[in-house]
Every structure is written in structure tokens, then in C-alpha cells.
Design a protein around this motif. Structure first.
Motif, PDB file in Angstrom:
ATOM      1  N   ASP A  64       0.840  -1.194   0.000  1.00 45.69           N
ATOM      2  CA  ASP A  64       0.000   0.000   0.000  1.00 45.69           C
ATOM      3  C   ASP A  64       0.876   1.245   0.000  1.00 45.69           C
ATOM      4  OD1 ASP A  64      -2.376  -1.372  -0.079  1.00 45.69           O
ATOM      5  OD2 ASP A  64      -2.647  -1.425   2.089  1.00 45.69           O
ATOM      6  N   TRP A  65       0.287   2.353  -0.339  1.00 42.35           N
ATOM      7  CA  TRP A  65       1.014   3.610  -0.558  1.00 42.35           C
ATOM      8  C   TRP A  65       1.212   4.356   0.759  1.00 42.35           C
ATOM      9  CZ3 TRP A  65      -1.577   8.136  -3.726  1.00 42.35           C
ATOM     10  CH2 TRP A  65      -0.693   9.231  -3.783  1.00 42.35           C
ATOM     11  N   PRO A  66       2.469   4.511   1.213  1.00 40.86           N
ATOM     12  CA  PRO A  66       2.713   5.333   2.414  1.00 40.86           C
ATOM     13  C   PRO A  66       2.572   6.808   2.043  1.00 40.86           C
ATOM     14  CG  PRO A  66       4.786   4.518   1.551  1.00 40.86           C
ATOM     15  CD  PRO A  66       3.715   3.904   0.710  1.00 40.86           C
ATOM     16  N   ILE A  67       1.583   7.482   2.593  1.00 42.76           N
ATOM     17  CA  ILE A  67       1.269   8.845   2.160  1.00 42.76           C
ATOM     18  C   ILE A  67       1.741   9.915   3.133  1.00 42.76           C
ATOM     19  CG2 ILE A  67      -0.712   8.141   0.761  1.00 42.76           C
ATOM     20  CD1 ILE A  67      -2.511   9.014   3.116  1.00 42.76           C
ATOM     21  N   SER A  68       2.228   9.530   4.315  1.00 45.77           N
ATOM     22  CA  SER A  68       2.700  10.520   5.286  1.00 45.77           C
ATOM     23  C   SER A  68       4.194  10.761   5.117  1.00 45.77           C
ATOM     24  CB  SER A  68       2.382  10.068   6.714  1.00 45.77           C
ATOM     25  OG  SER A  68       2.779   8.728   6.927  1.00 45.77           O
ATOM     26  N   ARG A  69       4.610  12.006   5.381  1.00 46.72           N
ATOM     27  CA  ARG A  69       6.006  12.390   5.227  1.00 46.72           C
ATOM     28  C   ARG A  69       6.450  13.248   6.408  1.00 46.72           C
ATOM     29  NH1 ARG A  69       5.377   9.049   2.115  1.00 46.72           N
ATOM     30  NH2 ARG A  69       5.798   8.968  -0.133  1.00 46.72           N
ATOM     31  N   TYR A  92      -5.656  17.616  25.606  1.00 41.30           N
ATOM     32  CA  TYR A  92      -5.199  16.247  25.351  1.00 41.30           C
ATOM     33  C   TYR A  92      -5.160  15.927  23.849  1.00 41.30           C
ATOM     34  CZ  TYR A  92      -5.310  14.831  30.258  1.00 41.30           C
ATOM     35  OH  TYR A  92      -5.054  14.705  31.610  1.00 41.30           O
ATOM     36  N   LEU A  93      -5.659  16.841  23.036  1.00 43.37           N
ATOM     37  CA  LEU A  93      -5.723  16.573  21.593  1.00 43.37           C
ATOM     38  C   LEU A  93      -4.477  17.135  20.920  1.00 43.37           C
ATOM     39  CD1 LEU A  93      -9.488  17.406  20.942  1.00 43.37           C
ATOM     40  CD2 LEU A  93      -8.444  15.258  21.704  1.00 43.37           C
ATOM     41  N   GLU A  94      -3.644  16.231  20.441  1.00 38.25           N
ATOM     42  CA  GLU A  94      -2.354  16.608  19.852  1.00 38.25           C
ATOM     43  C   GLU A  94      -2.452  16.619  18.329  1.00 38.25           C
ATOM     44  OE1 GLU A  94       0.894  13.743  20.171  1.00 38.25           O
ATOM     45  OE2 GLU A  94       2.198  15.404  20.780  1.00 38.25           O
ATOM     46  N   GLY A  95      -2.077  17.753  17.726  1.00 36.79           N
ATOM     47  CA  GLY A  95      -2.138  17.888  16.277  1.00 36.79           C
ATOM     48  C   GLY A  95      -1.052  17.097  15.570  1.00 36.79           C
ATOM     49  N   GLU A  96      -1.391  16.516  14.424  1.00 38.14           N
ATOM     50  CA  GLU A  96      -0.440  15.767  13.609  1.00 38.14           C
ATOM     51  C   GLU A  96       0.597  16.726  13.021  1.00 38.14           C
ATOM     52  OE1 GLU A  96       1.711  13.241  12.224  1.00 38.14           O
ATOM     53  OE2 GLU A  96      -0.175  12.243  12.779  1.00 38.14           O
ATOM     54  N   LYS A  97       1.860  16.344  13.111  1.00 39.26           N
ATOM     55  CA  LYS A  97       2.941  17.202  12.607  1.00 39.26           C
ATOM     56  C   LYS A  97       3.386  16.820  11.203  1.00 39.26           C
ATOM     57  CE  LYS A  97       4.906  18.504  17.098  1.00 39.26           C
ATOM     58  NZ  LYS A  97       3.806  17.942  17.899  1.00 39.26           N
ATOM     59  N   ARG A  98       3.008  15.659  10.762  1.00 38.69           N
ATOM     60  CA  ARG A  98       3.459  15.200   9.452  1.00 38.69           C
ATOM     61  C   ARG A  98       2.602  15.795   8.320  1.00 38.69           C
ATOM     62  NH1 ARG A  98       3.472   8.898  10.670  1.00 38.69           N
ATOM     63  NH2 ARG A  98       1.752   9.643  11.981  1.00 38.69           N
ATOM     64  N   VAL A  99       3.115  15.647   7.103  1.00 37.33           N
ATOM     65  CA  VAL A  99       2.455  16.177   5.908  1.00 37.33           C
ATOM     66  C   VAL A  99       2.252  15.046   4.911  1.00 37.33           C
ATOM     67  CG1 VAL A  99       3.462  18.456   6.244  1.00 37.33           C
ATOM     68  CG2 VAL A  99       4.656  16.783   4.805  1.00 37.33           C
ATOM     69  N   PHE A 100       1.583  15.363   3.818  1.00 42.74           N
ATOM     70  CA  PHE A 100       1.325  14.369   2.778  1.00 42.74           C
ATOM     71  C   PHE A 100       2.474  14.282   1.774  1.00 42.74           C
ATOM     72  CE2 PHE A 100      -3.233  15.456   3.714  1.00 42.74           C
ATOM     73  CZ  PHE A 100      -3.586  14.209   4.188  1.00 42.74           C
ATOM     74  N   ASP A 101       2.640  13.096   1.224  1.00 39.60           N
ATOM     75  CA  ASP A 101       3.444  12.896   0.024  1.00 39.60           C
ATOM     76  C   ASP A 101       2.929  13.878  -1.031  1.00 39.60           C
ATOM     77  OD1 ASP A 101       4.557  12.032  -2.361  1.00 39.60           O
ATOM     78  OD2 ASP A 101       3.862   9.967  -2.184  1.00 39.60           O
ATOM     79  N   THR A 102       3.834  14.540  -1.747  1.00 38.93           N
ATOM     80  CA  THR A 102       3.411  15.551  -2.723  1.00 38.93           C
ATOM     81  C   THR A 102       2.520  14.974  -3.813  1.00 38.93           C
ATOM     82  OG1 THR A 102       4.200  17.330  -4.161  1.00 38.93           O
ATOM     83  CG2 THR A 102       5.448  15.272  -4.205  1.00 38.93           C
ATOM     84  N   TRP A 103       2.678  13.677  -4.127  1.00 38.30           N
ATOM     85  CA  TRP A 103       1.815  13.064  -5.146  1.00 38.30           C
ATOM     86  C   TRP A 103       0.392  12.902  -4.633  1.00 38.30           C
ATOM     87  CZ3 TRP A 103       3.642  13.636  -9.663  1.00 38.30           C
ATOM     88  CH2 TRP A 103       5.009  13.519  -9.921  1.00 38.30           C
ATOM     89  N   PHE A 104       0.204  12.900  -3.320  1.00 37.97           N
ATOM     90  CA  PHE A 104      -1.141  12.855  -2.757  1.00 37.97           C
ATOM     91  C   PHE A 104      -1.887  14.135  -3.129  1.00 37.97           C
ATOM     92  CE2 PHE A 104      -4.368  12.779   0.654  1.00 37.97           C
ATOM     93  CZ  PHE A 104      -4.773  11.460   0.566  1.00 37.97           C
ATOM     94  N   ASP A 105      -1.140  15.251  -3.232  1.00 38.76           N
ATOM     95  CA  ASP A 105      -1.707  16.515  -3.712  1.00 38.76           C
ATOM     96  C   ASP A 105      -1.860  16.492  -5.228  1.00 38.76           C
ATOM     97  OD1 ASP A 105      -1.872  18.670  -1.510  1.00 38.76           O
ATOM     98  OD2 ASP A 105       0.104  17.824  -1.182  1.00 38.76           O
ATOM     99  N   SER A 106      -0.751  16.237  -5.926  1.00 36.60           N
ATOM    100  CA  SER A 106      -0.728  16.371  -7.383  1.00 36.60           C
ATOM    101  C   SER A 106      -1.698  15.429  -8.071  1.00 36.60           C
ATOM    102  CB  SER A 106       0.683  16.114  -7.899  1.00 36.60           C
ATOM    103  OG  SER A 106       1.605  16.996  -7.313  1.00 36.60           O
ATOM    104  N   SER A 107      -1.979  14.301  -7.461  1.00 32.23           N
ATOM    105  CA  SER A 107      -2.876  13.328  -8.080  1.00 32.23           C
ATOM    106  C   SER A 107      -4.321  13.805  -8.139  1.00 32.23           C
ATOM    107  CB  SER A 107      -2.800  12.002  -7.317  1.00 32.23           C
ATOM    108  OG  SER A 107      -3.107  12.202  -5.945  1.00 32.23           O
TER     109      SER A 107
END
Length: 816
Positions: free
Chosen positions: A406-411, A460-475
Motif C-alpha cells: 500500500d502507498w505510504p502517504i505521510s512524510r 489532550y488533543l495533539e495535532g499531527e505534525k506530518r504532511v502528505f506525500d506531494t503526489w497525494f496533492d498532485s494526483s
């Protein structure tokens, strides 16, 4: 005629006219798309590749976008409402690497605090703004009719779309988080998808290492390129057909240095001809190791940290970088007498697509998008798309077949779309917000007052610090262009005719991911057409790279020769789908063609365009021949090709219209011979205009400047508001007429050849010879005589006695 004045006074074409026309087009807004639900025109939505704004285009990149513009202009001529936006791809790793190099900073250090991360993002934004402006300057100077959208892939508008798609797929259960082995770049400190992995041939060693068989101490020699992973070896494998190791299945071996036991197994994946035929299965040397660990249920050890150093589990080589660890463990093996030999080899090493650092496989918790279960669906969709050219469909099939995870989409990067997700530190719930706004969880408060699941306060709610793979956007680019989620009526109509123009090098990334994402989100195929171009090369056939010093800037070329000449080369450089070389000689040919078209327009502008006329047979013949050329160009254009159209239209304009028809009709147009009637003169005027008008329209997608300026001068309107020429003749009538035109062309060439034999100039008269032609060419006699200044007569049956054949059915009799 005496009172008629030429409509084109300028004697020479000037490149400065191109710049004036760009201003005119801007003021008129003739390329600005609009959408009215009641507009009967079909929409063509071109998913223009958003170029990465990391630097200025070279000539090959500029040529690629010029071709896209040619396709857009053609479809406008065919009555389509064309949507062809231009916006930049501004997300992802490339700009971060550029900023790090430019400013001497390191993203991971700056981003340790929210304030530092914000400063780093601002540096990226400033760099991108400058690079984007340079790219826009190039395509505007080329006369591209793109609709410039300032909201690129890093804009809140685009990122809202990306985040909404994540939220929808997450709720559908298609996105999940898992701790598993991934390809990792130690330099960029981020996971890479399979499609982002490149390979480079490097010199290395194959090390022959001694294991001991547990029950009798027998030596087992294993060849490996990764001795630093000995601590992670879980099994030794041999091919079941390999007679050398029969009887070892189920036994144990003792790993050198580390002394742990490993299973000995049989497996058909082992190549008995590689090394000694025994293979180490370690965690993890390559994807084959990952596959075998999963298949065999082996327990892996995590040996490499994200910074590329060995973990404590590696024992005596812990803390060393991978290359240093390899040297150290080899020294230890030599000292213990466990290294039999090492062979120098050339092997392929996986590297980061951006920074070219060798990759490692490490354990990471990442978000994954399911794709394995969609492989058959995407393959089916790919079979339904019209590929131009067909040969590139195979590359997509091969890529789909090769996907193994499967496609790892987090960076773990920064200048990209943030993953819109919060985690409750009390109950562990993953919380996704409602779509419709741009979320930056690393710096903004959560959109809940408390955890919706356990009621824990928002602290207690911690925001995600990671971003998407750029192809997740471009696609999602085609959904951005067709206004998915924002305008349902437009989306439904625009998706009927979607075109993806792109290079072959990103079939496995942009094309594949687009098909996957659009299908998962809409159930539709993303494109009706896919247009694939080859690689742009330098004059020696090499890709253009700064490292080779062969990058050619398009601006000086266009300044010297003009945009139309540059676009001529862009179209004629190679057949669609094949690699194309920069060729200054072809640009010079394009410049000469611009001059030829201008001179033809000047000549025709000297004659009025009659409203009341009857075409002579010779005029109908050449118009019918032009019909055939226009039809061939039209068919190729409709197949998204520009090579055949420019080739055929150049041939007609220069080799037929200018060289033959204009010369044949010139005397009649000026009425220099008393034998011509007024009706015959009008027929020449009308035909000159008909063929020039149609030539300018058909050429306008490729050479928009000279065609438009000439058309405006002659006919008072823009050529880009016209429709592609319809044939004036069809069927057998056209074929018969066109054959006559071709016979006249053959005759002209035959007479020119005869004059050369006699050492005469082509314009010199011949008074001591008579040309004989077949009876069916009688209608052309007056024009041929006036053009060549020679007597012409017809014959039936056999040629005259003593005649010399100068061509197929053409004879000459010299008179003493």
C-alpha cells in the motif's frame, strides 16, 4: 483593381510584433474560459501538468508546454470550450532541499519549534514565488494561451481539496496507520513511496561470509552485499533444486560475530547462480527481504535508525553510519577468519529521487492508502483510456503489476499539505475534522472543545505534525481543474472530455496516482485521453542537467529567432511519444517559414477577396489538394499529435501553395495576359485567399503569432476565433481534382528540370520548344504558358513524333 491597396504594408516580419500581439490578446481576453450551463459546446478540460517551481525551464521543458498549448488551440478551432489552466506545483521536498542549499539551513533543525517551522516555510514560499514568475514569463513569451491560476498546490484553496479527499477516504476505511518497514531517506528524513525510488549503478563488493552449521560445525559460505545486517539475519535459504544443499532444510546455522541461530530453509525465490546459492534473509536489505519476512512469518530486528546510523541491536557496530558499519564488520570478519573473499561488482542501489542519497529500509509508523486491492480496477480503467501513443500504455500496466505494498502517504517534512488529524493522548483516538477548511494541526487549536470519544479536554488533543506525500496533492489536479466538490454541473460536463498531457517519466507517479485517487473518490476514470511525450534532450542526445552543463535557456533562443520559430521546432522535433532533441537548425527553418508565410500574406493582400466568383478548374484542383492536406492534419491534430500537422501544413504552404499555385496564378491575378477574362482573374483572387485563409487557420495552433497578425491584417478578425476549415470537395470529385493538381506539379518540375539541363534560369523563356501534355490538362495551359514562358499543347493517344519525354506523360519537341 486599380483602386485596391495592399492591406499589409510592412515588408518584413518583426519579432517585436509577437510582443505586441501578447498585449493585444491580454486586452481582448480571447482565451479567458467561461462556463454557462446552457452553452451547447463540449468542454475540454486539460489537466495541464503543474510544473514544479524549483527553477526556470530549459528549452525541452518549454517545448513540452508549447505542445500542450497547440492541442488547446486546435480544440478551440473545433468548437470546444477549452479549460487549460496554468498553476504551479509548489509542495514537497524539492523546494526544501533548494532552500537548505541556498540558505545553509537544515529543515529538521529549524522546525523543532513552531516559530522555526514558520520561518522555514516562509523561506520556501519566497523561493517558489521567484521561480514561478520566471516560468510564467517563459510560457507567456511563447504565446501560450493558458489561464493563469495564482492558487497553486500550496494555496489554501488546493490544500482544502487535498485534505477533504483524505477525510473522505479515511472515513471510508481506505487510509490506515501502521508500523511497518518503509523505504527511508536518511538525508531528507522521510519515507518514500515505491514510485519515488530511483536506482543508480554503483561499484561495490560481494562479500563471501562463513556461517557454521550448528550440528556439525560445517562451513556454509554465503555471499551478501550487506554484511552490516548480519545481526538481523533470521534465515538462510537455498533453491529446492540446488543439489549442493540437499538435506540442510530444517537445520540451524550460527551467524558469524553475533552467534545467534538462524533457520535454514528452501525457497524457489533463491537464484542458485548468484554467489554461492545461499541467501541471507535479513531485516532488511531490500524489498525481497521484506516480502520473505512477511511470507515466512520471521521476526525482524530493527537495525537502522532514521538518521542512517546503526541501532544498539547491531552490537559492535552500533552508532556508526551504514557505510562505516559495513567497513567495520568486514574488518571484524577478516580478523576472525570468517571472510572467505570479496568480489568487486557493479550493482543497482536504491536512491532518493530528490537528493540521490542511498535509501534504507527502516520501521516507521506511517499512514497508508490502500492500493493493493485496487490494482485490477486501475488496470481495467487504464484499458479504457485512449493512450497517445499506444506504446506507452504498457509502461502503466507494468507499473501497476509491480506494486507490492500500500502507498505510504505521510512524510516527515514541512512544505506540504498537513495531514488534518488530531490524536487524543488519553484514549488514543484518531480524530479527523469536517472538510471545507484548511487545517494546520501543528500550530492551530483542535476544532473540538473535548475528545468526542472519551471527553478529555482539548489540551489532550495533539495535532499531527506530518504532511502528505506531494503526489497525494498532485494526483488531484484533474479534480481541481474540473471543480470537483465546488460545481457539480461543471464537474459532470467537464469530466466527459478530460486530457492528461505529460512526460513518460512520471507515468508511474502522477498518472498512476491520479487514476487511483479519482477512482477511489468518484468511481470514474480520470481521463478520456492521455498524451505522453518523450524526453527532451540536448543536441547530443543527452538529458539536460546542470551537472552536465548542457542546460539551454529558452529566452535567448526566442529573443533571437522568435516564439513562432521556437514553437515550429517544438512541433516538428519528433513524433509524438518519442524523445526529441534540441535542434537550432530546425528553429532556423521555422524562422524561414515565418518569413515565407508573411511574404505570402503580403502578396495575397494585394488582391481583393471577391464576393461573386466562379472557380476555374485549375483553382478547384489545388483547393481539393489542400482539402486532403487539411484532412490529414485534422486527423493528426484530433489524435493529439502536432508533428504530422506541422509537417503536412509546411509541405502544402511552401512546396505546393507558394512554389506552384502562387506562381501559376500570379499572371492571372495581375491580369498580365489579354487572354484572361475578368472572371478568370476573380477566380485566382478568390483561390489565393481561400487557400491562404485556410492555411493560416490550420497553422494557428502551432504558430499563433504570424498567422494571427496576417489574418487580422487581411480579414479584420483574430485567426484564433475561427473554426478549423471544412473540406470544399469530397469523395471521387476531390480525388479527381487533386490528381489534376498533382499532375500540374509534376509538369512544373519537369519543365524546371528541362531548363536546368539547358543551363537556363527558371524564369527564362523558351521559344524554340513546345511542351505536350495530356488532353485532360488543357484547362491549365494558359497558366502554365504564362508561368514558364513556353508554348504548351495537348495530345491524345501517342506523343508527337520526335518528342522527348521529360516526365510521366509529358513531352517536349524542340523547334529548329
Amino acid at each position: 483593381m486599380s483602386s485596391f491597396k495592399p492591406r499589409i504594408k510592412e515588408k518584413r516580419w518583426s519579432i517585436e510584433i509577437e510582443k505586441e500581439l501578447i498585449k493585444t490578446w491580454d486586452e481582448e481576453g480571447i482565451y479567458k474560459p467561461s462556463f454557462d450551463p446552457d452553452d451547447p459546446r463540449p468542454i475540454l478540460a486539460i489537466d495541464t501538468p503543474p510544473p514544479y517551481a524549483s527553477g526556470k525551464w530549459h528549452v525541452a521543458g518549454a517545448a513540452h508546454y508549447a505542445q500542450i498549448d497547440m492541442v488547446a488551440r486546435y480544440f478551440r478551432l473545433k468548437g470546444y470550450n477549452v479549460i487549460v489552466p496554468f498553476y504551479a506545483d509548489r509542495n514537497g521536498l524539492p523546494v526544501e532541499v533548494q532552500v537548505e542549499k541556498t540558505y545553509g539551513v537544515y529543515a529538521h533543525e529549524m522546525a523543532k519549534t513552531p516559530e522555526g517551522r514558520e520561518r522555514f516555510l516562509n523561506l520556501c514560499r519566497e523561493f517558489l514565488d521567484k521561480a514561478e514568475s520566471e516560468i510564467v514569463g517563459v510560457w507567456r513569451r511563447m504565446g501560450c494561451s493558458f489561464d493563469y491560476w495564482r492558487d497553486g498546490t500550496d494555496s489554501p484553496t488546493y490544500r482544502v481539496l487535498t485534505q477533504a479527499s483524505f477525510i473522505e477516504l479515511y472515513k471510508k476505511g481506505l487510509i490506515y496507520e501502521d508500523f511497518r518497514p518503509v523505504r527511508w531517506c536518511p538525508r531528507c528524513r522521510t519515507t518514500l513511496a515505491e514510485a519515488e525510488v530511483e536506482h543508480r549503478e554503483e561499484e561495490g563488493y560481494l562479500y563471501y561470509i562463513t556461517y557454521k552449521l550448528k550440528d556439525n560445525g560445517r562451513d556454509l559460505v554465503v555471499a551478501t552485499t550487506r554484511p552490516e545486517l548480519l545481526a538481523g539475519c533470521a534465515a538462510l535459504a537455498y533453491n529446492p533444486e540446488d543439489e549442493r544443499y540437499k538435506g540442510l532444510k530444517g537445520k540451524k546455522a550460527i551467524a558469524p560475530i553475533y552467534g545467534h541461530e538462524v533457520d535454514i530453509i528452501e525457497h524457489p525465490a533463491v537464484d542458485p547462480n548468484y554467489g554461492t546459492g545461499l541467501m541471507m534473509i535479513c531485516s532488511f536489505g531490500d524489498e525481497e527481504d521484506v516480502r520473505l519476512f512477511n511470507e515466512l512469518g520471521l521476526k525482524p530486528k530493527w537495525l537502522i535508525d532514521p538518521d542512517g546510523s546503526m541501532r544498539s541491536e547491531a552490537g559492535p557496530i552500533a552508532g556508526l553510519k551504514v557505510d562505516e558499519a559495513r567497513k567495520k564488520i568486514v574488518e571484524m570478519l577478516e580478523k576472525e577468519g570468517l571472510l572467505v573473499k570479496k568480489e568487486k561488482i557493479i550493482h543497482k542501489v536504491p536512491i532518493c529521487w530528490r537528493c540521490k542519497t542511498p535509501l534504507q529500509i527502516i520501521y516507521r509508523k506511517e499512514y497508508f492508502l490502500k492500493q493493493m486491492e485496487y490494482k485490477d480496477d486501475i488496470r481495467r480503467i487504464a484499458s479504457e483510456i485512449d493512450f497517445k501513443p499506444e506504446m506507452h500504455r504498457r509502461k502503466l500496466y507494468d507499473w501497476i503489476d509491480s506494486i507490492s505494498m500500500d502507498w505510504p502517504i505521510s512524510r516527515d517534512r514541512y512544505y506540504a499539505t498537513e495531514i488534518p488529524l488530531w490524536t487524543c493522548k488519553k484514549c488514543g483516538s484518531k480524530l479527523v475534522p469536517e472538510p471545507g477548511r484548511y487545517y494546520q494541526p501543528w500550530k492551530m487549536d483542535p476544532p473540538w472543545d473535548k475528545c468526542p470519544n472519551c471527553g478529555a479536554p482539548k489540551e489532550y488533543l495533539e495535532g499531527e505534525k506530518r504532511v502528505f506525500d506531494t503526489w497525494f496533492d498532485s494526483s488531484l489536479s484533474v479534480l481541481y481543474v474540473t471543480r470537483w466538490m465546488n460545481d457539480k454541473k461543471f464537474f459532470e460536463k467537464a469530466m466527459e472530455n478530460t486530457l492528461r498531457p505529460q512526460g513518460q517519466d512520471i507515468i508511474r507517479t502522477w498518472l498512476y496516482y491520479s487514476l487511483l485517487r479519482v477512482y477511489q473518490l468518484t468511481g470514474k476514470k480520470a481521463f478520456r485521453w492521455v498524451r505522453i511525450t518523450g524526453m527532451g534532450l540536448d543536441p547530443k542526445g543527452r538529458p539536460m542537467h546542470k551537472s552536465l552543463g548542457n542546460v539551454i535557456d529558452p529566452d535567448p533562443v526566442i529573443d533571437q529567432y522568435g516564439a513562432d520559430a521556437f514553437r515550429f521546432w517544438s512541433a516538428i522535433a519528433a513524433k509524438l511519444g518519442y524523445d526529441y532533441r534540441f535542434d537550432e537548425n530546425k528553429i532556423k527553418t521555422g524562422r524561414n517559414f515565418v518569413t515565407k508565410l508573411w511574404n505570402l500574406a503580403r502578396f495575397v493582400s494585394a488582391f481583393p477577396e471577391p464576393e461573386d466568383y466562379k472557380l476555374e478548374l485549375i483553382d478547384r484542383a489545388f483547393i481539393a489538394l489542400q482539402d486532403k492536406y487539411l484532412e490529414e492534419a485534422d486527423e493528426a491534430y484530433s489524435g493529439l499529435d502536432v508533428y504530422v500537422p506541422i509537417t503536412k501544413l509546411y509541405e502544402f504552404a511552401w512546396d505546393i501553395y507558394a512554389s506552384h499555385y502562387v506562381e501559376l496564378s500570379k499572371n492571372r491575378a495581375y491580369n498580365r495576359d489579354s487572354r484572361y477574362s475578368g472572371d478568370e482573374q476573380k477566380s485566382a483572387w478568390a483561390s489565393l485567399h481561400i487557400m491562404l485563409r485556410r492555411t493560416l487557420i490550420a497553422l494557428s495552433p502551432i504558430m499563433p503569432f504570424v498567422t494571427d497578425y496576417a489574418f487580422r491584417k487581411l480579414y479584420g478578425v483574430s485567426v484564433h476565433l475561427q473554426r478549423y476549415p471544412e473540406p470544399m470537395y469530397t469523395g471521387e470529385e476531390r480525388e479527381k481534382l487533386a490528381r489534376l493538381a498533382l499532375k500540374i506539379i509534376e509538369l512544373n518540375k519537369a519543365i524546371w528540370g528541362y531548363k536546368r539541363e539547358r543551363g537556363l534560369k527558371l524564369v527564362d523563356p523558351i521559344e524554340d520548344a513546345v511542351v505536350y501534355v495530356p488532353e485532360e490538362m488543357s484547362a491549365a495551359i494558359k497558366d502554365i504558358e504564362a508561368m514558364h514562358k513556353i508554348k504548351v499543347e495537348t495530345y491524345t493517344g501517342n506523343p508527337p513524333e520526335g518528342a522527348k519525354e521529360i516526365g510521366d506523360g509529358f513531352y517536349i519537341v524542340e523547334v529548329k
